[in-house]
Design an enzyme around this catalytic site. Structure first.
Site, PDB file in Angstrom:
ATOM      1  N   CYS A   1      35.254  27.710  27.508  1.00  0.00           N
ATOM      2  CA  CYS A   1      36.582  27.604  28.110  1.00  0.00           C
ATOM      3  C   CYS A   1      37.224  28.989  28.062  1.00  0.00           C
ATOM      4  O   CYS A   1      37.368  29.586  26.985  1.00  0.00           O
ATOM      5  CB  CYS A   1      37.444  26.587  27.356  1.00  0.00           C
ATOM      6  SG  CYS A   1      39.170  26.643  27.866  1.00  0.00           S
TER       7      CYS A   1
ATOM      8  N   HIS B   1      52.610  28.121  33.991  1.00  0.00           N
ATOM      9  CA  HIS B   1      52.896  29.428  34.594  1.00  0.00           C
ATOM     10  C   HIS B   1      54.400  29.677  34.501  1.00  0.00           C
ATOM     11  O   HIS B   1      55.197  28.825  34.932  1.00  0.00           O
ATOM     12  CB  HIS B   1      52.534  29.431  36.085  1.00  0.00           C
ATOM     13  CG  HIS B   1      51.076  29.245  36.411  1.00  0.00           C
ATOM     14  ND1 HIS B   1      50.255  30.290  36.778  1.00  0.00           N
ATOM     15  CD2 HIS B   1      50.296  28.139  36.452  1.00  0.00           C
ATOM     16  CE1 HIS B   1      49.032  29.835  37.042  1.00  0.00           C
ATOM     17  NE2 HIS B   1      49.036  28.525  36.857  1.00  0.00           N
TER      18      HIS B   1
ATOM     19  N   ASN C   1      49.829  23.437  37.383  1.00  0.00           N
ATOM     20  CA  ASN C   1      48.926  22.939  38.410  1.00  0.00           C
ATOM     21  C   ASN C   1      48.035  21.893  37.751  1.00  0.00           C
ATOM     22  O   ASN C   1      47.353  22.185  36.766  1.00  0.00           O
ATOM     23  CB  ASN C   1      48.085  24.086  38.985  1.00  0.00           C
ATOM     24  CG  ASN C   1      48.924  25.048  39.789  1.00  0.00           C
ATOM     25  OD1 ASN C   1      49.876  24.652  40.457  1.00  0.00           O
ATOM     26  ND2 ASN C   1      48.596  26.329  39.729  1.00  0.00           N
TER      27      ASN C   1
ATOM     28  N   CYS D   1      40.273  29.197  25.746  1.00  0.00           N
ATOM     29  CA  CYS D   1      39.890  29.147  24.330  1.00  0.00           C
ATOM     30  C   CYS D   1      39.304  30.487  23.899  1.00  0.00           C
ATOM     31  O   CYS D   1      39.557  30.955  22.781  1.00  0.00           O
ATOM     32  CB  CYS D   1      38.893  28.021  24.073  1.00  0.00           C
ATOM     33  SG  CYS D   1      39.650  26.373  24.039  1.00  0.00           S
TER      34      CYS D   1
ATOM     35  N   GLY E   1      45.518  23.082  42.763  1.00  0.00           N
ATOM     36  CA  GLY E   1      45.308  24.502  42.507  1.00  0.00           C
ATOM     37  C   GLY E   1      44.898  24.840  41.087  1.00  0.00           C
ATOM     38  O   GLY E   1      44.836  26.020  40.734  1.00  0.00           O
TER      39      GLY E   1
ATOM     40  N   HIS F   1      47.976  24.754  30.927  1.00  0.00           N
ATOM     41  CA  HIS F   1      48.772  25.981  30.920  1.00  0.00           C
ATOM     42  C   HIS F   1      49.995  25.828  31.791  1.00  0.00           C
ATOM     43  O   HIS F   1      49.996  25.123  32.790  1.00  0.00           O
ATOM     44  CB  HIS F   1      47.950  27.194  31.360  1.00  0.00           C
ATOM     45  CG  HIS F   1      47.235  27.021  32.666  1.00  0.00           C
ATOM     46  ND1 HIS F   1      46.045  26.325  32.775  1.00  0.00           N
ATOM     47  CD2 HIS F   1      47.540  27.441  33.914  1.00  0.00           C
ATOM     48  CE1 HIS F   1      45.646  26.338  34.040  1.00  0.00           C
ATOM     49  NE2 HIS F   1      46.538  27.005  34.755  1.00  0.00           N
TER      50      HIS F   1
ATOM     51  N   ASP G   1      49.396  36.942  33.229  1.00  0.00           N
ATOM     52  CA  ASP G   1      48.347  36.492  34.155  1.00  0.00           C
ATOM     53  C   ASP G   1      47.627  37.721  34.716  1.00  0.00           C
ATOM     54  O   ASP G   1      48.252  38.727  35.060  1.00  0.00           O
ATOM     55  CB  ASP G   1      48.968  35.659  35.288  1.00  0.00           C
ATOM     56  CG  ASP G   1      47.924  34.869  36.053  1.00  0.00           C
ATOM     57  OD1 ASP G   1      47.934  33.628  35.967  1.00  0.00           O
ATOM     58  OD2 ASP G   1      47.094  35.496  36.756  1.00  0.00           O
TER      59      ASP G   1
HETATM   60  P1  AMP Z   1      45.460  27.738  37.593  1.00  0.00           P
HETATM   61  O1  AMP Z   1      44.957  28.148  38.946  1.00  0.00           O
HETATM   62  O2  AMP Z   1      46.777  27.002  37.613  1.00  0.00           O
HETATM   63  O3  AMP Z   1      44.393  26.997  36.805  1.00  0.00           O
HETATM   64  O4  AMP Z   1      45.783  29.077  36.815  1.00  0.00           O
HETATM   65  C1  AMP Z   1      44.811  29.840  36.190  1.00  0.00           C
HETATM   66  C2  AMP Z   1      45.374  31.227  36.073  1.00  0.00           C
HETATM   67  O5  AMP Z   1      44.598  31.956  35.145  1.00  0.00           O
HETATM   68  C3  AMP Z   1      45.381  32.021  37.385  1.00  0.00           C
HETATM   69  O6  AMP Z   1      46.718  32.369  37.725  1.00  0.00           O
HETATM   70  C4  AMP Z   1      44.519  33.241  37.052  1.00  0.00           C
HETATM   71  O7  AMP Z   1      44.990  34.421  37.659  1.00  0.00           O
HETATM   72  C5  AMP Z   1      44.620  33.308  35.548  1.00  0.00           C
HETATM   73  N1  AMP Z   1      43.529  33.981  34.875  1.00  0.00           N
HETATM   74  C6  AMP Z   1      42.207  33.837  35.102  1.00  0.00           C
HETATM   75  N2  AMP Z   1      41.501  34.610  34.259  1.00  0.00           N
HETATM   76  C7  AMP Z   1      42.394  35.252  33.476  1.00  0.00           C
HETATM   77  C8  AMP Z   1      42.301  36.202  32.404  1.00  0.00           C
HETATM   78  N3  AMP Z   1      41.110  36.652  31.968  1.00  0.00           N
HETATM   79  N4  AMP Z   1      43.440  36.661  31.845  1.00  0.00           N
HETATM   80  C9  AMP Z   1      44.633  36.232  32.292  1.00  0.00           C
HETATM   81  N5  AMP Z   1      44.797  35.340  33.279  1.00  0.00           N
HETATM   82  C10 AMP Z   1      43.698  34.851  33.877  1.00  0.00           C
HETATM   83 ZN    ZN Z   2      40.208  25.628  26.140  1.00  0.00          ZN
END
Ligand code: AMP
Ligand code: ZN
Length: 112
Positions: free
Chosen positions: A4, A100, A85, A7, A91, A98, A30
């Site tokens: 994950c 946002h 989301n 995680c 999305g 999480h 992000d």
């Molecule tokens: P979601 O699409 O709602 O699942 O959001 C996942 C978010 O995680 C997206 O906005 C990505 O840009 C962000 N994300 C993916 N990988 C990383 C990372 N390594 N560090 C920080 N944010 C990330």
């Molecule tokens: Zn996790």
């Protein structure tokens, strides 16, 4: 949980830009910001999505929201958007719960 992404960020196996941490929550920038401020707030416990929120763990959702509003206040952001989301069609791409926190610009309604 193994494999994950979030995680692994919690366990410092993947670097991130951390803005807040306590015993239950981590908040970090992000990697692909959609606004001048775009912070993700996650529980340290692996919860897949809102569908896994139960009577036992439901307080974590409130912790995420109150930490997000505190970060926004500290950053002096007046209007902001909190987004969960929930599910692929909405999305969600990372299946670790999480929130946002988006701020620093105007937002449209309805969202895309
Ligand atoms: P979601 O699409 O709602 O699942 O959001 C996942 C978010 O995680 C997206 O906005 C990505 O840009 C962000 N994300 C993916 N990988 C990383 C990372 N390594 N560090 C920080 N944010 C990330
Ligand atoms: Zn996790």
């Amino acid at each position: 949980m193994e494999n994950c992404l979030f995680c692994r960020i919690i366990n410092r196996e993947i670097p991130s830009s951390i803005v807040y941490e306590d015993d239950e929550i981590l908040a970090f920038n992000d990697i692909s910001p959609q606004a001048p401020v775009h912070i993700l707030l996650i529980p340290k416990q692996h919860i897949r999505s809102t569908e896994e929120i139960t009577e036992v763990n439901k307080q974590i959702a409130g912790r995420l929201i109150s930490a997000a509003s505190e970060i926004a206040r500290q950053k002096g952001i007046e209007g902001y958007r909190l987004v969960f989301n929930c599910g692929e069609s909405a999305g969600q791409s990372v299946f670790h719960l999480h929130c946002h926190l988006l701020g620093g610009r105007d937002f449209n309604w309805p969202p895309g």
